[in-house]
Design an enzyme around this catalytic site. Structure first.
Site, short mmCIF file in Angstrom:
data_model
loop_
_atom_site.label_atom_id
_atom_site.label_comp_id
_atom_site.label_asym_id
_atom_site.label_seq_id
_atom_site.Cartn_x
_atom_site.Cartn_y
_atom_site.Cartn_z
N GLU A 52 -0.87 -9.14 -0.78
CA GLU A 52 -2.29 -9.43 -0.51
C GLU A 52 -3.10 -9.41 -1.81
O GLU A 52 -4.02 -10.20 -2.00
CB GLU A 52 -2.84 -8.42 0.50
CG GLU A 52 -2.25 -8.61 1.89
CD GLU A 52 -2.58 -7.46 2.83
OE1 GLU A 52 -2.18 -6.32 2.53
OE2 GLU A 52 -3.22 -7.70 3.85
N GLU A 87 4.48 -5.51 7.19
CA GLU A 87 3.73 -4.49 7.93
C GLU A 87 4.26 -4.26 9.34
O GLU A 87 4.26 -3.14 9.83
CB GLU A 87 2.24 -4.85 8.00
CG GLU A 87 1.47 -4.61 6.72
CD GLU A 87 1.54 -5.77 5.74
OE1 GLU A 87 2.32 -6.72 5.97
OE2 GLU A 87 0.81 -5.72 4.74
N ALA A 94 0.88 -1.17 0.00
CA ALA A 94 0.00 0.00 0.00
C ALA A 94 0.93 1.23 0.00
O ALA A 94 2.09 1.13 0.39
CB ALA A 94 -0.88 -0.02 1.23
N GLY A 139 0.40 -4.88 0.91
CA GLY A 139 -0.83 -4.84 0.13
C GLY A 139 -0.66 -5.43 -1.26
O GLY A 139 -1.64 -5.88 -1.88
#
Ligand code: DAK
Length: 260
Positions: A115, A135, A67, A112
């Site tokens: 994911e 993370e 992300a 992300g």
């Protein structure tokens, strides 16, 4: 429809979707998430000519390096929760897509980005690809399904190790653990994915959709996957596709499926 930070290219029914923020290693910002949401929520379901989707990243270095850290750094708890929910919704749209989606992982797939690759139905990795959920390095936990889907692919113990250490793994290790389907020479990720999808596109479209739904049912709380399979099998038996598939077998010819 305009999809910010995505490049689309339709070839023989296979939609190649490229995350297009190479200067930020294709980090997924809110605009990209919104584009993915509209793409998988509206555009793909509205276009019957699309029989499969390849998702990849621009440039040779990254599928998606996570992300967008610069964007979410100032988020409050409330904003974080809202964005996480939107991400979950988007990634579920991918996982539940009626046509198969393959992640062609051409480099870093982190946070992300990992994911996102895991929400796809299959993963083809270039030999230099790297996977991880880093993370905890940022004082965060995965927010787009990483704690749930990583377990589905590699099991609880190894998933906990990767989630807690933030260690990255290379493509060979990802293959050994079951996170990716195949490892191919760098640069061949998209073409290999496309060819796999073209093979699937020759099968009965209803059957392809029902297989995806039935496999997802296994992982859906309060859904009995075996019961779902019985219902779906019955449904498939009633389709023209099944009549055509059976007739083609008897007549020793290739079936011409219509998706009905
Ligand atoms: N976000 C924003 N920019 C990024 C980025 C990222 N995730 N990753 C790389 N970039 C940018 C770099 O800042 C740099 O930009 P400039 O400095 O040139 O402006 C450019 O991409 C090139 O990166 P590097 O110069 O760092 O390239 P290197 O080859 O040296 O290193 C690297 C590659 C992948 C090892 C390194 O870039 C890196 O460690 N990147 C960050 C990896 C990472 O920690 N990713 C985030 C994982 S956490 C949430 C939901 C989900 C999440 C968060 C919130 N909510 C619901 C709120 C998920 C979080 C994550 O994904």
């Amino acid at each position: 429809m305009i999809f910010e930070h995505l490049r689309l290219d339709l070839q023989e029914g296979i939609l190649i979707v490229t995350l297009d923020r190479e200067s930020a290693l294709n980090a997924i910002n809110m605009a990209t998430m919104d584009s993915l949401h509209r793409l998988f929520g509206q555009y793909i379901p509205d276009h019957d000519e699309i029989t499969g989707v390849v998702l990849t990243g621009a440039g040779p270095k990254a599928f998606a390096a996570g992300a967008d850290i610069k964007e979410f750094a100032e988020f409050s708890a409330q904003e974080g929760k809202h964005l996480s929910a939107k991400g979950h919704e988007t990634y579920f749209l991918i996982e539940k897509s009626r046509v198969p989606v393959i992640a062609a992982v051409n480099g870093y797939a982190l946070g992300g980005g990992c994911e996102l690759a895991m929400a796809c139905h299959m993963r083809i990795a270039g030999e230099h690809a790297k996977f991880g959920q880093p993370e905890v390095n940022l004082g965060l936990i995965p927010g787009y399904g990483g704690t749930q889907r990583l377990i589905q692919y590699i099991g609880k113990g190894k998933a906990l190790e990767l989630l807690l250490t933030a260690d990255l793994i290379n493509a060979e290790e990802a293959l050994r653990l079951g996170l990716v389907n195949h490892v191919v020479p760098s640069g061949q990720e998209v073409e290999t994915s496309r060819k796999l999808l073209l093979r699937i596109s020759e099968k009965g479209p209803v059957a392809v959709r029902k297989v995806i739904e039935a496999v997802n049912a296994y992982f859906t709380e309060a859904t009995d996957g075996f019961h779902f399979e019985v219902e779906s099998f019955g449904y498939a038996c009633g389709t023209q596709d099944f009549r055509e598939g059976a007739s083609a077998f008897v007549e020793k010819r290739k079936p011409q499926f219509t998706g009905h």
